[in-house]
Design a protein around this motif. Structure first.
Motif, PDB file in Angstrom:
ATOM      1  N   ARG A 140       0.877  -1.169   0.000  1.00  0.00           N
ATOM      2  CA  ARG A 140       0.000   0.000   0.000  1.00  0.00           C
ATOM      3  C   ARG A 140       0.915   1.219   0.000  1.00  0.00           C
ATOM      4  O   ARG A 140       1.763   1.361   0.901  1.00  0.00           O
ATOM      5  CB  ARG A 140      -0.914   0.029   1.226  1.00  0.00           C
ATOM      6  CG  ARG A 140      -1.918  -1.125   1.216  1.00  0.00           C
ATOM      7  CD  ARG A 140      -2.862  -1.057   2.402  1.00  0.00           C
ATOM      8  NE  ARG A 140      -3.687  -2.255   2.444  1.00  0.00           N
ATOM      9  CZ  ARG A 140      -4.519  -2.562   3.438  1.00  0.00           C
ATOM     10  NH1 ARG A 140      -4.637  -1.746   4.473  1.00  0.00           N
ATOM     11  NH2 ARG A 140      -5.243  -3.658   3.392  1.00  0.00           N
ATOM     12  N   MET A 150       5.948  -0.697  11.315  1.00  0.00           N
ATOM     13  CA  MET A 150       4.583  -0.540  11.843  1.00  0.00           C
ATOM     14  C   MET A 150       3.635   0.042  10.798  1.00  0.00           C
ATOM     15  O   MET A 150       2.489  -0.352  10.696  1.00  0.00           O
ATOM     16  CB  MET A 150       4.604   0.377  13.047  1.00  0.00           C
ATOM     17  CG  MET A 150       5.330  -0.249  14.170  1.00  0.00           C
ATOM     18  SD  MET A 150       4.197  -1.155  15.172  1.00  0.00           S
ATOM     19  CE  MET A 150       4.191  -0.055  16.521  1.00  0.00           C
ATOM     20  N   ARG A 151       4.080   1.045  10.087  1.00  0.00           N
ATOM     21  CA  ARG A 151       3.303   1.551   8.958  1.00  0.00           C
ATOM     22  C   ARG A 151       4.216   1.539   7.750  1.00  0.00           C
ATOM     23  O   ARG A 151       4.832   2.525   7.384  1.00  0.00           O
ATOM     24  CB  ARG A 151       2.732   2.948   9.225  1.00  0.00           C
ATOM     25  CG  ARG A 151       1.881   3.442   8.055  1.00  0.00           C
ATOM     26  CD  ARG A 151       0.968   4.582   8.399  1.00  0.00           C
ATOM     27  NE  ARG A 151      -0.027   4.187   9.378  1.00  0.00           N
ATOM     28  CZ  ARG A 151      -1.122   3.463   9.105  1.00  0.00           C
ATOM     29  NH1 ARG A 151      -1.369   3.068   7.885  1.00  0.00           N
ATOM     30  NH2 ARG A 151      -1.957   3.148  10.057  1.00  0.00           N
ATOM     31  N   GLY A 152       4.339   0.341   7.194  1.00  0.00           N
ATOM     32  CA  GLY A 152       5.216   0.177   6.048  1.00  0.00           C
ATOM     33  C   GLY A 152       4.433   0.372   4.761  1.00  0.00           C
ATOM     34  O   GLY A 152       3.225   0.628   4.772  1.00  0.00           O
ATOM     35  N   PHE A 155       4.154  -4.906   3.503  1.00  0.00           N
ATOM     36  CA  PHE A 155       4.027  -5.519   4.832  1.00  0.00           C
ATOM     37  C   PHE A 155       3.363  -6.886   4.720  1.00  0.00           C
ATOM     38  O   PHE A 155       2.668  -7.177   3.744  1.00  0.00           O
ATOM     39  CB  PHE A 155       3.238  -4.596   5.783  1.00  0.00           C
ATOM     40  CG  PHE A 155       1.848  -4.251   5.307  1.00  0.00           C
ATOM     41  CD1 PHE A 155       1.630  -3.199   4.430  1.00  0.00           C
ATOM     42  CD2 PHE A 155       0.743  -4.985   5.741  1.00  0.00           C
ATOM     43  CE1 PHE A 155       0.337  -2.872   3.984  1.00  0.00           C
ATOM     44  CE2 PHE A 155      -0.543  -4.671   5.307  1.00  0.00           C
ATOM     45  CZ  PHE A 155      -0.739  -3.611   4.428  1.00  0.00           C
ATOM     46  N   GLU A 280      -3.428  -0.875  15.912  1.00  0.00           N
ATOM     47  CA  GLU A 280      -4.328  -1.863  15.300  1.00  0.00           C
ATOM     48  C   GLU A 280      -3.506  -3.032  14.760  1.00  0.00           C
ATOM     49  O   GLU A 280      -2.702  -2.867  13.850  1.00  0.00           O
ATOM     50  CB  GLU A 280      -5.129  -1.211  14.156  1.00  0.00           C
ATOM     51  CG  GLU A 280      -6.072  -2.201  13.493  1.00  0.00           C
ATOM     52  CD  GLU A 280      -6.715  -1.676  12.204  1.00  0.00           C
ATOM     53  OE1 GLU A 280      -7.023  -0.463  12.126  1.00  0.00           O
ATOM     54  OE2 GLU A 280      -6.907  -2.496  11.294  1.00  0.00           O
ATOM     55  N   ILE A 316      -4.754  -9.884   9.842  1.00  0.00           N
ATOM     56  CA  ILE A 316      -3.831  -9.675  10.968  1.00  0.00           C
ATOM     57  C   ILE A 316      -2.537  -9.099  10.381  1.00  0.00           C
ATOM     58  O   ILE A 316      -2.019  -9.605   9.377  1.00  0.00           O
ATOM     59  CB  ILE A 316      -3.508 -10.990  11.718  1.00  0.00           C
ATOM     60  CG1 ILE A 316      -4.727 -11.472  12.505  1.00  0.00           C
ATOM     61  CG2 ILE A 316      -2.331 -10.779  12.693  1.00  0.00           C
ATOM     62  CD1 ILE A 316      -4.475 -12.712  13.370  1.00  0.00           C
ATOM     63  N   GLY A 317      -2.046  -8.037  10.991  1.00  0.00           N
ATOM     64  CA  GLY A 317      -0.806  -7.423  10.518  1.00  0.00           C
ATOM     65  C   GLY A 317       0.389  -8.169  11.094  1.00  0.00           C
ATOM     66  O   GLY A 317       0.893  -7.817  12.163  1.00  0.00           O
ATOM     67  N   ARG A 320       3.514  -5.959  11.306  1.00  0.00           N
ATOM     68  CA  ARG A 320       3.276  -4.883  12.287  1.00  0.00           C
ATOM     69  C   ARG A 320       3.349  -5.430  13.712  1.00  0.00           C
ATOM     70  O   ARG A 320       3.783  -4.742  14.643  1.00  0.00           O
ATOM     71  CB  ARG A 320       1.912  -4.232  12.051  1.00  0.00           C
ATOM     72  CG  ARG A 320       1.592  -3.162  13.077  1.00  0.00           C
ATOM     73  CD  ARG A 320       0.264  -2.490  12.849  1.00  0.00           C
ATOM     74  NE  ARG A 320       0.290  -1.569  11.723  1.00  0.00           N
ATOM     75  CZ  ARG A 320      -0.763  -0.831  11.348  1.00  0.00           C
ATOM     76  NH1 ARG A 320      -1.890  -0.925  12.002  1.00  0.00           N
ATOM     77  NH2 ARG A 320      -0.666  -0.017  10.316  1.00  0.00           N
TER      78      ARG A 320
HETATM   79  P1  ATP Z   1      -4.652   1.191   9.289  1.00  0.00           P
HETATM   80  O1  ATP Z   1      -5.953   1.745   9.826  1.00  0.00           O
HETATM   81  O2  ATP Z   1      -3.593   0.982  10.342  1.00  0.00           O
HETATM   82  O3  ATP Z   1      -4.155   1.926   8.080  1.00  0.00           O
HETATM   83  P2  ATP Z   1      -6.182  -0.650   7.772  1.00  0.00           P
HETATM   84  O4  ATP Z   1      -7.463  -0.537   8.499  1.00  0.00           O
HETATM   85  O5  ATP Z   1      -6.015   0.033   6.481  1.00  0.00           O
HETATM   86  O6  ATP Z   1      -4.973  -0.251   8.750  1.00  0.00           O
HETATM   87  P3  ATP Z   1      -6.698  -3.403   7.142  1.00  0.00           P
HETATM   88  O7  ATP Z   1      -7.058  -3.242   5.722  1.00  0.00           O
HETATM   89  O8  ATP Z   1      -7.759  -3.630   8.141  1.00  0.00           O
HETATM   90  O9  ATP Z   1      -5.778  -2.169   7.582  1.00  0.00           O
HETATM   91  O10 ATP Z   1      -5.536  -4.496   7.213  1.00  0.00           O
HETATM   92  C1  ATP Z   1      -5.446  -5.542   8.182  1.00  0.00           C
HETATM   93  C2  ATP Z   1      -4.245  -5.370   9.083  1.00  0.00           C
HETATM   94  O11 ATP Z   1      -3.041  -5.159   8.346  1.00  0.00           O
HETATM   95  C3  ATP Z   1      -4.348  -4.145   9.981  1.00  0.00           C
HETATM   96  O12 ATP Z   1      -5.119  -4.441  11.125  1.00  0.00           O
HETATM   97  C4  ATP Z   1      -2.890  -3.883  10.325  1.00  0.00           C
HETATM   98  O13 ATP Z   1      -2.495  -4.674  11.424  1.00  0.00           O
HETATM   99  C5  ATP Z   1      -2.153  -4.341   9.095  1.00  0.00           C
HETATM  100  N1  ATP Z   1      -1.718  -3.187   8.291  1.00  0.00           N
HETATM  101  C6  ATP Z   1      -2.493  -2.352   7.564  1.00  0.00           C
HETATM  102  N2  ATP Z   1      -1.771  -1.403   6.964  1.00  0.00           N
HETATM  103  C7  ATP Z   1      -0.464  -1.626   7.316  1.00  0.00           C
HETATM  104  C8  ATP Z   1       0.776  -0.978   7.022  1.00  0.00           C
HETATM  105  N3  ATP Z   1       0.830   0.080   6.221  1.00  0.00           N
HETATM  106  N4  ATP Z   1       1.905  -1.488   7.558  1.00  0.00           N
HETATM  107  C9  ATP Z   1       1.863  -2.575   8.359  1.00  0.00           C
HETATM  108  N5  ATP Z   1       0.721  -3.223   8.676  1.00  0.00           N
HETATM  109  C10 ATP Z   1      -0.429  -2.762   8.167  1.00  0.00           C
END
Ligand code: ATP
Ligand code: MG
Length: 437
Positions: A140, A150-152, A155, A280, A316-317, A320
Motif C-alpha cells: 500500500r 509498523m506503517r510500512g 508488509f 491496530e 492480521i498485521g 506490524r
Molecule cells: P490502518 O488503519 O492501520 O491503516 P487498515 O485498516 O487500512 O490499517 P486493514 O485493511 O484492516 O488495515 O488491514 C489488516 C491489518 O493489516 C491491519 O489491522 C494492520 O495490522 C495491518 N496493516 C495495515 N496497513 C499496514 C501498514 N501500512 N503497515 C503494516 N501493517 C499494516
C-alpha cells in the motif's frame, strides 16, 4: 547458534531516523534494514521473530478450520475493474504495466482474487461454509510510511475470507474468527482488545479492530476497565452458541477508537472509562454480498435457487505485530520477548572466551541445552563482559545463562530471567532443568 557465526549487526547508538521505541530497538538489535521508504529487509534475528509470529497465526487459523492457500502478490487489474475498486482505491495502489501493456497491480488486499477462485469452483451450498486464508506480502503506497515496519508500504498480512450461504452462517464464521483472534493474540503474549469499528455503507455491527495498548499507538482508544480482566477462551473448539456467548462477553463492555467514540452517548461511569493509545494489529469485517454481487459469486441453495454468498474478511498485521509486541514489551535496556515469539530461548554468555576451563564448561552446557531441544544463541566471542550483557539485554531473549571462571570453579551457572531481572546461581543440572525442563 554461535554468535561468531551469526549475522547480528547491532548498533550501539540510537539511530536518528527512529521516532518510536520499537523502530529504534529493531534497528539497534539488527533485526531489519530499510531498503527504501516503508520497505525493509528482514535480517536473521528479525526474520526469526517474524516467522514465529507467522506460525502461531497459521496454527490458530488452521485450528479454527480456515484453509491455507497462497495467492500471488501481483494481480490483474481486470478483477478490480469488476468490483469497481480499481478506480476507487486511489494512490495507495501500486499500478504496474507488463510488457504486453496489461494493467497489473501489487495487491493491497485480496477480496477480488479470492472471490474469483471461489466463483470458479464452488457451485453448491453443500461446499459451504468455506474459509480460505493466506499469509502474503501486501503493498500500500502509504502517504506517510513511518515507525519502521509498523506503517510500512510493503508488509506481511494474514488475510482470511469466509463464504457462507446466508447472514446467519456468516455470523458464525465471524464469531469463529473473533475467538481465534483472542487465542492468537494471547499466544503471542499480548493483550489485544476488540473495538467496535466502522462498517460504513455495509451497516450492521460485525466489524472489530483488535488493538494492542501502547503509548505510541496511532489511535486513541476508550474502553471499560473490566475489559482487561476477561479470560481468554482456551477450548480447542466451540459450538456456534458458545462462540456467540464469548463474543457477547467481550463486546459487552464499551470499547471504541476515537473515530467511533462519542462522549455524549458513552454511558460508562467516568471512573470506569480508560483512555489510552493503541496499535491496530487485526481487523475483522463482515461485508455480506458486496463482492459476490459485483463479481457473480453464487451457489445453488438447498431450494435450488442461485444465492449470492455472504462473505467476511479477517486480517492480521503479521509484520506490524513484531513492532507492536516490542512496544508492549521492552524496558530501558532493550526488548523483552514473550517466550512464544523469541528469536532464541536462551542466550549463553561465556565470560572468558579463550580460557580452557570456561570454554569447556560452556561447550558442555551449550551441547546439553541443544540436545534438550532449546534454541540457544551462544556468545563465545572475545568481547568485554559488559558489552555481552548489554547485547543480550538488547535482543531480549527470555533467559540468559552466564558462565565465568568463578562459576566454573564452583560448578555453577548464573541464570537471569530477562523479564523480571531475577538472577540465580544454579548447578548445571538445576539450570538445565529450569531452562528446558
Ligand atoms: P490502518 O488503519 O492501520 O491503516 P487498515 O485498516 O487500512 O490499517 P486493514 O485493511 O484492516 O488495515 O488491514 C489488516 C491489518 O493489516 C491491519 O489491522 C494492520 O495490522 C495491518 N496493516 C495495515 N496497513 C499496514 C501498514 N501500512 N503497515 C503494516 N501493517 C499494516
Ligand atoms: Mg482496518
Amino acid at each position: 547458534m554461535r554468535l561468531s557465526q551469526f549475522f547480528l549487526p547491532t548498533l550501539k547508538e540510537d539511530p536518528k531516523e527512529a521516532q518510536i521505541v520499537s523502530h529504534r530497538l529493531m534497528l539497534r538489535a539488527g533485526m531489519i534494514q530499510q531498503s527504501s521508504a516503508g520497505i525493509y529487509s528482514w535480517l536473521p534475528l528479525g526474520h526469526r521473530v517474524l516467522k514465529n509470529i507467522e506460525n502461531i497465526v497459521r496454527e490458530e487459523q488452521n485450528r479454527a478450520g480456515a484453509l491455507e492457500i497462497l495467492m500471488p502478490t501481483l494481480q490483474p487489474a481486470d478483477l478490480w475493474r469488476e468490483s469497481g475498486r480499481y478506480d476507487d482505491y486511489g494512490k495507495e495502489m501500486l499500478r504496474i504495466t507488463d510488457r504486453h501493456d496489461r494493467d497489473m497491480l501489487y495487491g493491497p488486499t485480496n477480496e477480488e482474487q479470492v472471490t474469483d477462485i471461489f466463483r470458479s469452483h464452488v457451485k453448491s451450498y453443500k461446499n459451504l461454509p468455506l474459509n480460505l486464508y493466506h499469509i502474503q506480502w501486501k503493498f500500500r503506497d502509504e502517504v506517510r510510511p513511518r515507525f519502521g515496519i509498523m506503517r510500512g508500504r510493503e508488509f506481511l498480512m494474514k488475510d482470511a475470507y469466509s463464504f457462507d450461504l446466508d447472514y446467519e452462517g456468516s455470523k458464525i464464521a465471524y464469531n469463529n474468527m473473533f475467538v481465534a483472534y483472542l487465542k492468537t493474540f494471547a499466544r503471542l503474549g499480548i493483550k489485544a482488545i476488540p473495538l467496535r469499528a466502522d462498517t460504513g455503507p455495509i451497516g450492521g455491527d460485525l466489524s472489530h479492530e483488535f488493538i494492542v495498548l501502547a503509548d505510541t499507538g496511532e489511535s486513541e482508544v476508550f474502553y471499560h476497565k473490566d475489559l482487561l480482566t476477561l479470560d481468554t477462551p482456551t477450548e480447542a473448539a466451540y459450538s456456534p452458541d458458545q462462540l456467540q456467548s464469548i463474543v457477547d462477553e467481550w463486546t459487552g463492555y464499551y470499547a471504541a477508537a476515537d473515530d467511533m467514540h462519542d462522549a455524549a452517548t458513552c454511558d460508562v461511569a467516568a471512573g470506569d472509562l480508560i483512555t489510552r493509545r493503541g496499535i491496530e494489529v487485526g481487523h475483522i469485517f463482515h461485508f455480506g454480498d458486496k463482492y459476490s454481487k459485483a463479481m457473480g459469486a453464487s451457489v445453488a441453495g438447498p431450494d435450488g435457487k442461485e444465492t449470492l454468498v455472504s462473505m467476511g474478511s479477517y486480517g492480521i498485521g503479521v509484520s506490524r505485530l513484531v513492532g507492536g509486541i516490542i512496544e508492549a514489551s521492552h524496558d530501558e535496556n532493550g526488548i523483552v520477548w514473550p517466550a512464544s515469539v523469541a528469536p532464541f530461548d536462551v542466550g549463553l554468555i561465556n565470560l572468558k572466551s579463550g580460557d580452557d576451563a570456561c570454554d569447556a564448561a560452556c561447550e558442555d552446557f551449550y551441547g546439553k541445552l541443544i540436545s534438550a531441544g532449546a534454541d540457544v544463541l551462544y556468545d563465545e566471542t572475545s568481547g568485554r563482559a559488559g558489552e555481552k550483557f548489554a547485547k543480550m539485554d538488547l535482543i531480549g531473549l527470555p533467559w540468559q545463562a552466564t558462565i565465568g571462571p568463578r562459576g566454573v570453579k564452583a560448578g555453577v551457572v548464573e541464570v537471569k530471567n530477562r523479564a523480571s531481572g531475577d538472577k540465580q546461581e544454579l548447578s548445571l543440572d538445576d539450570a538445565l532443568q529450569l531452562l528446558v525442563g
